[in-house]
Design a protein around this motif. Structure first.
Motif, PDB file in Angstrom:
ATOM      1  N   GLN A 123       0.612  -0.989   0.023  1.00  0.00           N
ATOM      2  CA  GLN A 123      -0.317   0.225   0.539  1.00  0.00           C
ATOM      3  C   GLN A 123       0.649   1.227   0.321  1.00  0.00           C
ATOM      4  N   SER A 124       2.297   1.442   0.983  1.00  0.00           N
ATOM      5  CA  SER A 124       2.812   2.478   0.781  1.00  0.00           C
ATOM      6  C   SER A 124       3.556   1.889   1.512  1.00  0.00           C
ATOM      7  N   GLY A 125       5.517   2.698   0.767  1.00  0.00           N
ATOM      8  CA  GLY A 125       6.838   2.055   1.855  1.00  0.00           C
ATOM      9  C   GLY A 125       6.968   3.443   2.659  1.00  0.00           C
ATOM     10  N   SER A 126       5.895   4.554   3.097  1.00  0.00           N
ATOM     11  CA  SER A 126       6.621   5.087   3.429  1.00  0.00           C
ATOM     12  C   SER A 126       6.104   4.857   5.602  1.00  0.00           C
ATOM     13  N   THR A 127       6.595   4.547   6.004  1.00  0.00           N
ATOM     14  CA  THR A 127       5.869   4.387   7.474  1.00  0.00           C
ATOM     15  C   THR A 127       5.203   5.525   8.087  1.00  0.00           C
ATOM     16  N   HIS A 128       4.939   6.979   7.461  1.00  0.00           N
ATOM     17  CA  HIS A 128       4.319   7.416   7.644  1.00  0.00           C
ATOM     18  C   HIS A 128       3.417   7.814   7.281  1.00  0.00           C
ATOM     19  N   ILE A 129       2.709   7.490   5.839  1.00  0.00           N
ATOM     20  CA  ILE A 129       1.935   7.439   5.546  1.00  0.00           C
ATOM     21  C   ILE A 129       1.377   5.801   5.904  1.00  0.00           C
ATOM     22  N   LEU A 130       2.057   4.723   6.238  1.00  0.00           N
ATOM     23  CA  LEU A 130       1.329   3.649   5.973  1.00  0.00           C
ATOM     24  C   LEU A 130       0.281   4.037   7.941  1.00  0.00           C
ATOM     25  N   GLU A 131       1.016   4.409   8.673  1.00  0.00           N
ATOM     26  CA  GLU A 131       0.704   4.560  10.532  1.00  0.00           C
ATOM     27  C   GLU A 131      -0.793   6.127   9.864  1.00  0.00           C
ATOM     28  N   GLN A 132      -1.012   6.714   8.963  1.00  0.00           N
ATOM     29  CA  GLN A 132      -1.848   7.317   9.128  1.00  0.00           C
ATOM     30  C   GLN A 132      -3.090   6.100   7.513  1.00  0.00           C
ATOM     31  N   MET A 133      -2.862   5.271   7.293  1.00  0.00           N
ATOM     32  CA  MET A 133      -3.328   4.529   6.794  1.00  0.00           C
ATOM     33  C   MET A 133      -4.036   3.426   7.898  1.00  0.00           C
ATOM     34  N   LYS A 134      -3.255   3.086   9.151  1.00  0.00           N
ATOM     35  CA  LYS A 134      -3.697   2.364   9.902  1.00  0.00           C
ATOM     36  C   LYS A 134      -3.348   0.880   9.278  1.00  0.00           C
ATOM     37  N   ARG A 135      -2.215   0.860   8.819  1.00  0.00           N
ATOM     38  CA  ARG A 135      -1.905  -0.409   8.270  1.00  0.00           C
ATOM     39  C   ARG A 135      -1.774  -0.743   9.518  1.00  0.00           C
ATOM     40  N   GLY A 136      -0.612  -0.748  10.516  1.00  0.00           N
ATOM     41  CA  GLY A 136      -0.522  -1.830  11.556  1.00  0.00           C
ATOM     42  C   GLY A 136       1.045  -2.225  11.569  1.00  0.00           C
ATOM     43  N   TYR A 137       1.687  -1.784  10.439  1.00  0.00           N
ATOM     44  CA  TYR A 137       3.640  -2.058  10.198  1.00  0.00           C
ATOM     45  C   TYR A 137       3.819  -1.091   9.385  1.00  0.00           C
ATOM     46  N   THR A 138       5.407  -1.608   9.678  1.00  0.00           N
ATOM     47  CA  THR A 138       5.848  -0.139   9.367  1.00  0.00           C
ATOM     48  C   THR A 138       6.810  -0.658   7.895  1.00  0.00           C
ATOM     49  N   LYS A 139       8.133   0.212   7.814  1.00  0.00           N
ATOM     50  CA  LYS A 139       8.498  -0.121   5.658  1.00  0.00           C
ATOM     51  C   LYS A 139       9.496  -0.821   6.530  1.00  0.00           C
ATOM     52  N   GLU A 140       9.889  -0.520   7.321  1.00  0.00           N
ATOM     53  CA  GLU A 140      11.475  -1.851   7.956  1.00  0.00           C
ATOM     54  C   GLU A 140      10.580  -3.538   8.224  1.00  0.00           C
ATOM     55  N   TRP A 141       8.881  -3.843   8.756  1.00  0.00           N
ATOM     56  CA  TRP A 141       9.335  -4.288   8.945  1.00  0.00           C
ATOM     57  C   TRP A 141       8.368  -5.072   7.808  1.00  0.00           C
ATOM     58  N   PHE A 142       7.735  -4.538   6.573  1.00  0.00           N
ATOM     59  CA  PHE A 142       7.588  -5.273   5.880  1.00  0.00           C
ATOM     60  C   PHE A 142       8.540  -5.497   4.751  1.00  0.00           C
ATOM     61  N   LEU A 143       9.981  -5.009   5.152  1.00  0.00           N
ATOM     62  CA  LEU A 143      11.036  -5.392   3.757  1.00  0.00           C
ATOM     63  C   LEU A 143      11.698  -6.355   4.395  1.00  0.00           C
ATOM     64  N   ASN A 144      11.590  -6.424   6.288  1.00  0.00           N
ATOM     65  CA  ASN A 144      12.220  -7.983   7.355  1.00  0.00           C
ATOM     66  C   ASN A 144      11.571  -9.287   6.572  1.00  0.00           C
ATOM     67  N   ARG A 145      10.263  -8.764   6.513  1.00  0.00           N
ATOM     68  CA  ARG A 145       9.449 -10.167   5.663  1.00  0.00           C
ATOM     69  C   ARG A 145       9.514 -10.300   4.266  1.00  0.00           C
ATOM     70  N   ALA A 146       9.588 -10.013   3.346  1.00  0.00           N
ATOM     71  CA  ALA A 146       9.910  -9.613   2.080  1.00  0.00           C
ATOM     72  C   ALA A 146      11.017 -10.798   1.677  1.00  0.00           C
ATOM     73  N   MET A 147      12.430  -9.313   2.778  1.00  0.00           N
ATOM     74  CA  MET A 147      13.778 -10.477   2.640  1.00  0.00           C
ATOM     75  C   MET A 147      14.084 -12.172   3.117  1.00  0.00           C
ATOM     76  N   LYS A 148      12.822 -12.163   4.123  1.00  0.00           N
ATOM     77  CA  LYS A 148      13.307 -13.412   4.731  1.00  0.00           C
ATOM     78  C   LYS A 148      12.879 -14.452   3.933  1.00  0.00           C
ATOM     79  N   LEU A 149      11.814 -13.633   3.258  1.00  0.00           N
ATOM     80  CA  LEU A 149      10.399 -14.580   2.324  1.00  0.00           C
ATOM     81  C   LEU A 149      11.648 -14.798   1.045  1.00  0.00           C
ATOM     82  N   ARG A 150      12.415 -14.390   0.341  1.00  0.00           N
ATOM     83  CA  ARG A 150      13.291 -14.970  -0.496  1.00  0.00           C
ATOM     84  C   ARG A 150      14.088 -15.180  -0.357  1.00  0.00           C
ATOM     85  N   GLU A 151      15.130 -15.237   1.319  1.00  0.00           N
ATOM     86  CA  GLU A 151      15.829 -16.463   1.516  1.00  0.00           C
ATOM     87  C   GLU A 151      15.337 -17.451   1.806  1.00  0.00           C
TER      88      GLU A 151
END
Length: 436
Positions: free
Chosen positions: A264-292
């Motif tokens: 939805q957005s790569g910006s932690t600030h915008i993710l907060e405004q969207m009320k998505r419940g995660y940060t850019k760093e969390w998303f990248l961590n999960r995506a990189m672990k998945l590729r690993e």
């Protein structure tokens, strides 16, 4: 000549709407005297299964009603169902008096009553269909959509879905297993699990249950059905991508190695405004672990550009995630204010011109990435499950990691998994030849 009445149904929107349409067809064919037809002008009943996630499908609804009203035969009924029916309700009757009934997305099991009751209206988003036994109908004998939950518990500020499909309720696992097994025994080797947030499965059922079960457990249960060869699902939520889920995805050989991760957005600030419940760093961590864990995994995503208050830096954060993850597919949209949502009330809306420019920049870069990915596919041999006839003598299927592959062939290939050597990789599809 059949004495049955004719049903024509147009489906707008997501895979859940596709499954709802199958339920509607099953109910009307098994509990009333309807059979499906391909032309609205010969139908006794015309239905539109609607989407309201963005403004365009809503506008299309009333345009389609006008078209159908002109071409329908005398005495034919027009019915509206789905998410737009849920949020507009009796306003549809006011704007389109030719409509005979309005049936909300959470009220599909009432379709027989709706068809046989003039000006029927049922849009209750608290209505519970989680244990209702629908009749049997599927558009494909090779792939079976199976709902595992209804509704959504999230409160994303841009999304109308909780207001049209109600609170999230999980369907009991024994019903899911029964449906999946029945579909598999009928020839569907691929089971496609559906829910607004599939990996939140098991948090709430209609009645209290003694045993605990989550989505990872459900995947393992379905994989025990011998006739099932492949399991796909949509959509998981990044917030619930814990290690157990990712490891089950990686280790279970029947779970296809493609993951939809709605950013939805790569910006932690915008993710907060969207009320998505995660940060850019969390998303990248999960995506990189998945590729690993799964080197050949394909990852797709959803991205909204020009969300209210999105700065250039916020947008560049989204571009940064694209560069780091290198998604195999992106569904990107310019923000569209939806009724009943918090974001529609925000005063810092982004102008349309800026939104269009950002969307173009994102899509142009993504197309470059897709071309780079495709160029690496030439000569690869993929296991492809064929499920659809295409024009010009082509048959289409999907690889384990969801690449669309097309080869020359006929209906004899449908329902088979065969090895295909890629000879002509393109951005949106791979073309090849069968080597086994």
């Amino acid at each position: 000549m059949s004495n049955k009445k004719k049903l024509y149904i147009e489906t707008l929107g997501c895979a859940m709407n596709t499954r709802d349409t199958e339920h509607i067809i099953a109910e009307l064919s098994s509990k009333d005297s309807y059979e499906l037809c391909n032309e609205a002008k010969i139908a006794d009943l015309i239905m539109i299964n609607t989407c309201s996630v963005r403004e365009k499908p809503v506008n299309k609804l009333f345009s389609e009603i006008g078209v159908f009203n002109k071409l329908k035969k005398d005495g034919a009924k027009i019915g509206i169902c789905g998410c737009t029916a849920s949020h507009l309700g009796d306003e549809i009757f006011k704007r389109a008096p030719s409509v005979s009934f309005v049936l909300g997305a959470r009220n599909v099991s009432k379709v027989v009553e709706a068809v046989n009751t003039d000006k029927f209206l049922s849009v209750d988003i608290d209505y519970d269909e989680s244990t209702y036994a629908f009749g049997e109908f599927r558009n494909s004998m090779n792939k079976a959509y199976v709902n595992i939950s209804i509704g959504c518990d999230k409160q994303c500020t841009y999304c109308i879905v909780p207001h049209t499909r109600g609170d999230e309720i999980s369907i009991p696992p024994e019903l899911i297993i029964k449906e999946a097994k029945k579909a598999a025994l009928s020839g569907a080797k691929e089971i496609f699990l559906l829910g607004q947030n599939v990996n939140n499965y098991g948090k709430r059922f209609s009645s209290k249950r003694d045993e605990k079960i989550d989505f990872s457990d459900l995947l393992n249960l379905i994989s025990q059905i011998e006739e099932v060869e492949r399991i796909r699902f949509t959509s998981p939520h990044p917030l619930h991508m814990d290690d157990k889920f990712l490891e089950t995805f990686a280790k279970n050989p029947k779970v296809c190695k493609s993951m939809h991760m709605p950013l939805q957005s790569g910006s932690t600030h915008i993710l907060e405004q969207m009320k998505r419940g995660y940060t850019k760093e969390w998303f990248l961590n999960r995506a990189m672990k998945l590729r690993e864990l799964v080197p050949n995994v394909s990852i797709s995503t959803d991205i909204i550009v020009a969300f209210p208050g999105e700065s250039e830096k916020d947008f560049e954060d989204s571009m940064d995630v694209i560069e780091k993850v290198r998604f195999e597919q992106i569904f990107a949209f310019k923000y569209s204010a939806r009724p009943l949502t918090k974001a529609a009330e925000f005063t810092n809306q982004i102008d349309s011109e800026t939104g269009s420019a950002r969307l173009k920049k994102l899509q142009d870069r993504q197309n470059e990435i897709l071309d780079e990915i495709a160029s690496q596919k030439s000569g690869q041999v993929l296991d492809v499950y064929f499920e659809e006839l295409r024009n010009n003598g082509l048959v289409a299927g999907r690889s384990d990691n969801n690449a669309l592959v097309q080869v020359e062939g006929n209906e004899e290939l449908l329902g088979k998994t065969l090895k295909v050597k890629i000879t002509n990789p393109r951005r949106l599809a791979l073309y090849g030849e069968i080597v086994q």
